[in-house]
Design a protein around this motif. Structure first.
Motif, PDB file in Angstrom:
ATOM      1  N   ASN A 311      -3.611   3.052  19.312  1.00 55.78           N
ATOM      2  CA  ASN A 311      -4.486   3.617  18.276  1.00 55.78           C
ATOM      3  C   ASN A 311      -3.714   4.575  17.377  1.00 55.78           C
ATOM      4  OD1 ASN A 311      -6.842   2.276  19.014  1.00 55.78           O
ATOM      5  ND2 ASN A 311      -7.653   3.966  20.237  1.00 55.78           N
ATOM      6  N   LEU A 312      -2.868   5.406  17.982  1.00 53.90           N
ATOM      7  CA  LEU A 312      -2.073   6.352  17.198  1.00 53.90           C
ATOM      8  C   LEU A 312      -1.131   5.606  16.262  1.00 53.90           C
ATOM      9  CD1 LEU A 312      -1.020   9.141  16.460  1.00 53.90           C
ATOM     10  CD2 LEU A 312       0.435   9.066  18.515  1.00 53.90           C
ATOM     11  N   THR A 313      -0.486   4.570  16.765  1.00 52.80           N
ATOM     12  CA  THR A 313       0.402   3.768  15.919  1.00 52.80           C
ATOM     13  C   THR A 313      -0.352   3.168  14.735  1.00 52.80           C
ATOM     14  OG1 THR A 313       1.870   3.217  17.764  1.00 52.80           O
ATOM     15  CG2 THR A 313       1.904   1.728  15.875  1.00 52.80           C
ATOM     16  N   ASN A 314      -1.532   2.622  14.996  1.00 54.69           N
ATOM     17  CA  ASN A 314      -2.320   1.997  13.930  1.00 54.69           C
ATOM     18  C   ASN A 314      -2.839   3.029  12.941  1.00 54.69           C
ATOM     19  OD1 ASN A 314      -1.821  -0.337  15.321  1.00 54.69           O
ATOM     20  ND2 ASN A 314      -3.910  -0.621  16.069  1.00 54.69           N
ATOM     21  N   LEU A 315      -3.228   4.195  13.450  1.00 46.51           N
ATOM     22  CA  LEU A 315      -3.669   5.258  12.551  1.00 46.51           C
ATOM     23  C   LEU A 315      -2.528   5.746  11.663  1.00 46.51           C
ATOM     24  CD1 LEU A 315      -6.023   7.516  14.723  1.00 46.51           C
ATOM     25  CD2 LEU A 315      -6.585   6.505  12.495  1.00 46.51           C
ATOM     26  N   ARG A 316      -1.363   5.943  12.235  1.00 52.19           N
ATOM     27  CA  ARG A 316      -0.228   6.408  11.456  1.00 52.19           C
ATOM     28  C   ARG A 316       0.094   5.428  10.321  1.00 52.19           C
ATOM     29  NH1 ARG A 316       3.644   9.772  12.646  1.00 52.19           N
ATOM     30  NH2 ARG A 316       5.278   8.245  12.219  1.00 52.19           N
ATOM     31  N   ALA A 317       0.029   4.138  10.620  1.00 54.22           N
ATOM     32  CA  ALA A 317       0.308   3.132   9.582  1.00 54.22           C
ATOM     33  C   ALA A 317      -0.738   3.178   8.479  1.00 54.22           C
ATOM     34  CB  ALA A 317       0.352   1.739  10.205  1.00 54.22           C
ATOM     35  N   ALA A 318      -2.001   3.302   8.872  1.00 51.62           N
ATOM     36  CA  ALA A 318      -3.089   3.305   7.882  1.00 51.62           C
ATOM     37  C   ALA A 318      -3.096   4.567   7.036  1.00 51.62           C
ATOM     38  CB  ALA A 318      -4.427   3.139   8.602  1.00 51.62           C
ATOM     39  N   LEU A 319      -2.720   5.685   7.644  1.00 56.19           N
ATOM     40  CA  LEU A 319      -2.762   6.965   6.936  1.00 56.19           C
ATOM     41  C   LEU A 319      -1.469   7.280   6.184  1.00 56.19           C
ATOM     42  CD1 LEU A 319      -4.510   9.130   9.696  1.00 56.19           C
ATOM     43  CD2 LEU A 319      -5.572   8.083   7.690  1.00 56.19           C
TER      44      LEU A 319
END
Length: 322
Positions: A311-319
């Protein structure tokens, strides 16, 4: 997430089983010694509660998860066998208000040792404003729904600090039931709380310096996570991730996406991505998974920590994290 507003008639199952289960008692130290080689029988309502019970109980517990892997917890309807498991359990770990059938079974079985996560970390109402606000306005405390159950955002486990508080309560309860192994429960609790502290720091470090603090998700499941890390959740829907958003809600999402440089619409692992795909296509955005961790599809390969880190990886990419 879909919160079911219908009640499940498990009362008859409880009544029918009561006579045969009277000899089981309410659980506790005296009954534990004769069960499953001396291990405590712990019933967990769904994955986040099961994970705590297994991590903290270790070799001293036998854990039964009432919700099968890959199943949304709100869809649970208890069988007579599951009601019996609650009745004879030495301890139950659950989150009151999330699964009415579990709440009813716990109430009617009079289990002596039960850890309710909401008693440790009270729920907050992360309000979804139909007029187009961010969908994470917090209202302290609980209120009652039309069926008399406590309502509010149940996803407290997505904030590692709240989850750690529940872990401590589980550890203390198990130690009280089984004082001979209290030192092991304390050690396992301390270890888990430390790991959750490290995960919390990973999120804090990983979510600094992002291009935007706003993310769009299929429903309002990430309010605690957003509050804790200074993010803004824009949810397509409130409690039902598959319901069609209203025109006013779509306008609000489009406005928030443009104003905040949103690139991605998140959907969850246990729900069809159809709605997120449609909204993303309308807005010219990408889609990705942000998992609310209500269940694990492949528990042999993934656990709470691996999914949260993804989730953190996906959030970092999106943000747009640097």
């Amino acid at each position: 997430m879909r919160i079911r507003r219908t009640s499940t008639p498990i009362a008859l199952a409880v009544t029918a089983l009561a006579g045969s289960l009277l000899l089981s008692g309410c659980g506790g130290v005296s009954s534990a010694a004769g069960k499953d080689g001396g291990r405590l029988e712990v019933v967990a309502s769904f994955y986040p509660m099961e994970f705590l019970a297994r991590q903290i109980g270790g070799e001293h517990v036998k854990v039964t998860d009432l919700t099968a892997p890959g199943v949304e917890p709100h869809d649970l309807e208890l069988t007579a066998k599951q009601v019996a498991a609650v009745q004879r359990a030495d301890a139950v770990v659950y989150l009151k208000g999330l699964q009415p059938t579990v709440d009813k079974a716990v109430e009617q079985s009079h289990v002596k040792h039960a850890v309710d996560a909401t008693a440790v970390s009270p729920l907050v109402d992360h309000h979804l404003d139909e007029g187009g606000e961010d969908g994470t306005e917090a209202h302290d405390g609980e209120h009652e729904d039309e069926h008399g159950g406590a309502t509010g955002d149940p996803h407290i486990w997505l904030d590692p600090t709240r989850y750690a508080a529940v872990a401590r309560a589980v550890g203390a309860e198990l130690a009280g039931i089984d004082p001979a192994n209290a030192a092991d429960y304390q050690h396992n609790t301390d270890d888990l709380v430390a790991r959750l502290g490290s995960l919390d720091q990973e999120f804090k470090d990983g979510l600094t310096g992002t291009a935007t603090r706003t993310f769009v998700t299929s429903h309002a499941a990430f309010g605690y996570l957003a509050d804790h890390y200074g993010l803004e959740q824009v949810a397509i829907n409130g409690v039902d991730p598959e319901a069609e958003p209203t025109p006013s809600r779509m306008a609000a999402i489009q406005r928030a996406a443009k104003e905040n440089g949103v690139t991605t619409v998140f959907f969850e692992a246990l729900v069809s991505p159809k709605l997120a795909d449609t909204v993303a296509a309308d807005l010219g955005l990408k889609t990705a998974v942000l998992d609310p961790l209500e269940g694990i599809n492949e528990p042999d390969r993934n656990d709470y920590f691996s999914v949260m880190r993804q989730n953190l990886t996906n959030l970092r990419a999106a943000l747009g994290a640097r």
